[in-house]
Design an enzyme around this catalytic site. Sequence first.
Site, PDB file in Angstrom:
ATOM      1  N   CYS A  23     107.493  53.144  20.491  1.00 54.68           N
ATOM      2  CA  CYS A  23     106.392  52.814  21.406  1.00 54.68           C
ATOM      3  C   CYS A  23     105.783  54.103  21.981  1.00 54.68           C
ATOM      4  O   CYS A  23     106.504  54.975  22.479  1.00 54.68           O
ATOM      5  CB  CYS A  23     106.942  51.947  22.540  1.00 54.68           C
ATOM      6  SG  CYS A  23     105.838  51.801  23.938  1.00 54.68           S
ATOM      7  N   SER A  24     104.457  54.213  21.931  1.00 53.17           N
ATOM      8  CA  SER A  24     103.793  55.455  22.363  1.00 53.17           C
ATOM      9  C   SER A  24     103.926  55.692  23.864  1.00 53.17           C
ATOM     10  O   SER A  24     103.965  56.838  24.319  1.00 53.17           O
ATOM     11  CB  SER A  24     102.321  55.427  21.974  1.00 53.17           C
ATOM     12  OG  SER A  24     101.657  54.342  22.616  1.00 53.17           O
TER      13      SER A  24
HETATM   14  N1  COA Z   1     100.752  55.469  25.647  1.00 57.97           N
HETATM   15  C1  COA Z   1     101.175  56.444  26.475  1.00 57.97           C
HETATM   16  N2  COA Z   1     101.023  56.392  27.833  1.00 57.97           N
HETATM   17  C2  COA Z   1     100.401  55.311  28.355  1.00 57.97           C
HETATM   18  C3  COA Z   1      99.951  54.253  27.536  1.00 57.97           C
HETATM   19  C4  COA Z   1     100.132  54.355  26.118  1.00 57.97           C
HETATM   20  N3  COA Z   1      99.743  53.392  25.266  1.00 57.97           N
HETATM   21  N4  COA Z   1      99.381  53.316  28.332  1.00 57.97           N
HETATM   22  C5  COA Z   1      99.464  53.771  29.596  1.00 57.97           C
HETATM   23  N5  COA Z   1     100.079  54.961  29.622  1.00 57.97           N
HETATM   24  C6  COA Z   1     100.348  55.802  30.792  1.00 57.97           C
HETATM   25  C7  COA Z   1      99.214  55.730  31.794  1.00 57.97           C
HETATM   26  O1  COA Z   1      98.222  56.656  31.452  1.00 57.97           O
HETATM   27  C8  COA Z   1      99.883  56.055  33.130  1.00 57.97           C
HETATM   28  O2  COA Z   1      99.850  57.458  33.336  1.00 57.97           O
HETATM   29  P1  COA Z   1      99.631  58.045  34.842  1.00 57.97           P
HETATM   30  O3  COA Z   1     100.894  57.668  35.600  1.00 57.97           O
HETATM   31  O4  COA Z   1      99.496  59.521  34.615  1.00 57.97           O
HETATM   32  O5  COA Z   1      98.411  57.371  35.394  1.00 57.97           O
HETATM   33  C9  COA Z   1     101.329  55.631  32.910  1.00 57.97           C
HETATM   34  O6  COA Z   1     101.451  55.269  31.518  1.00 57.97           O
HETATM   35  C10 COA Z   1     101.704  54.439  33.790  1.00 57.97           C
HETATM   36  O7  COA Z   1     103.105  54.305  33.779  1.00 57.97           O
HETATM   37  P2  COA Z   1     103.767  52.954  34.300  1.00 57.97           P
HETATM   38  O8  COA Z   1     103.175  52.547  35.617  1.00 57.97           O
HETATM   39  O9  COA Z   1     105.243  53.130  34.209  1.00 57.97           O
HETATM   40  O10 COA Z   1     103.290  51.930  33.159  1.00 57.97           O
HETATM   41  P3  COA Z   1     102.656  50.468  33.321  1.00 57.97           P
HETATM   42  O11 COA Z   1     103.577  49.591  34.104  1.00 57.97           O
HETATM   43  O12 COA Z   1     101.273  50.612  33.807  1.00 57.97           O
HETATM   44  O13 COA Z   1     102.646  49.976  31.797  1.00 57.97           O
HETATM   45  C11 COA Z   1     101.970  49.996  29.482  1.00 57.97           C
HETATM   46  C12 COA Z   1     102.247  50.842  30.742  1.00 57.97           C
HETATM   47  C13 COA Z   1     101.663  50.938  28.324  1.00 57.97           C
HETATM   48  C14 COA Z   1     103.222  49.177  29.159  1.00 57.97           C
HETATM   49  C15 COA Z   1     100.779  49.046  29.781  1.00 57.97           C
HETATM   50  O14 COA Z   1      99.635  49.817  30.037  1.00 57.97           O
HETATM   51  C16 COA Z   1     100.474  48.067  28.630  1.00 57.97           C
HETATM   52  O15 COA Z   1     101.107  47.008  28.527  1.00 57.97           O
HETATM   53  N6  COA Z   1      99.523  48.435  27.740  1.00 57.97           N
HETATM   54  C17 COA Z   1      99.178  47.572  26.578  1.00 57.97           C
HETATM   55  C18 COA Z   1     100.296  47.634  25.524  1.00 57.97           C
HETATM   56  C19 COA Z   1     100.560  49.041  25.045  1.00 57.97           C
HETATM   57  O16 COA Z   1      99.651  49.801  24.761  1.00 57.97           O
HETATM   58  N7  COA Z   1     101.880  49.418  25.001  1.00 57.97           N
HETATM   59  C20 COA Z   1     102.299  50.766  24.618  1.00 57.97           C
HETATM   60  C21 COA Z   1     102.416  50.948  23.143  1.00 57.97           C
HETATM   61  S1  COA Z   1     103.791  50.017  22.478  1.00 57.97           S
END
Ligand code: COA
Length: 125
Positions: free
Chosen positions: A96-97
């Site tokens: 997962c990215s």
């Molecule tokens: N890859 C890397 N980093 C990511 C990301 C991604 N696809 N999506 C969000 N982030 C980063 C944000 O930029 C943020 O950074 P910041 O703190 O500097 O603003 C950080 O993650 C937020 O962390 P956190 O609060 O712990 O995460 P979250 O509870 O907001 O959830 C995801 C993050 C990725 C799970 C959510 O945005 C999501 O469900 N996205 C759609 C599914 C997805 O893309 N999943 C990841 C790939 S498997």
Amino acid sequence: MAKEGGAGGGVREVVLWREEARRFETPDGEAYLQYRLLAQPRSSSSDDGGATAAAVMDMVHTYVPGSKRGRGLAARLCDAAFAHARRHGMRVLPTCSYISETYLPRNPEWNELVLTEKEPKPSSM
Ligand code: COA
């Protein structure tokens, strides 16, 4: 279903381990970390000549609903999943990215569990 504690601060959420679904998730099931189990052959220099395999958690996907993002909920799911991997002597493949690009750089204490490119590639169990 088992409760899994997390290490860090930020949002306080109970995280449950659903072994049969291979997920760590919030009680409503809306936010989750999905993994699959792989096997990694031990190096051929090991005592058993590479016959046995170590378990690897391939963390394939993390999802948090839009209304709950940006409050560290995904990080709490990861805390629980990495703590579980450590407790069970498993290595981690951070597919997962979010995990590889955001969580691990912010939580380098878990790097020792992460498989490196030089190690044998894990395969399905
Ligand atoms: N890859 C890397 N980093 C990511 C990301 C991604 N696809 N999506 C969000 N982030 C980063 C944000 O930029 C943020 O950074 P910041 O703190 O500097 O603003 C950080 O993650 C937020 O962390 P956190 O609060 O712990 O995460 P979250 O509870 O907001 O959830 C995801 C993050 C990725 C799970 C959510 O945005 C999501 O469900 N996205 C759609 C599914 C997805 O893309 N999943 C990841 C790939 S498997």
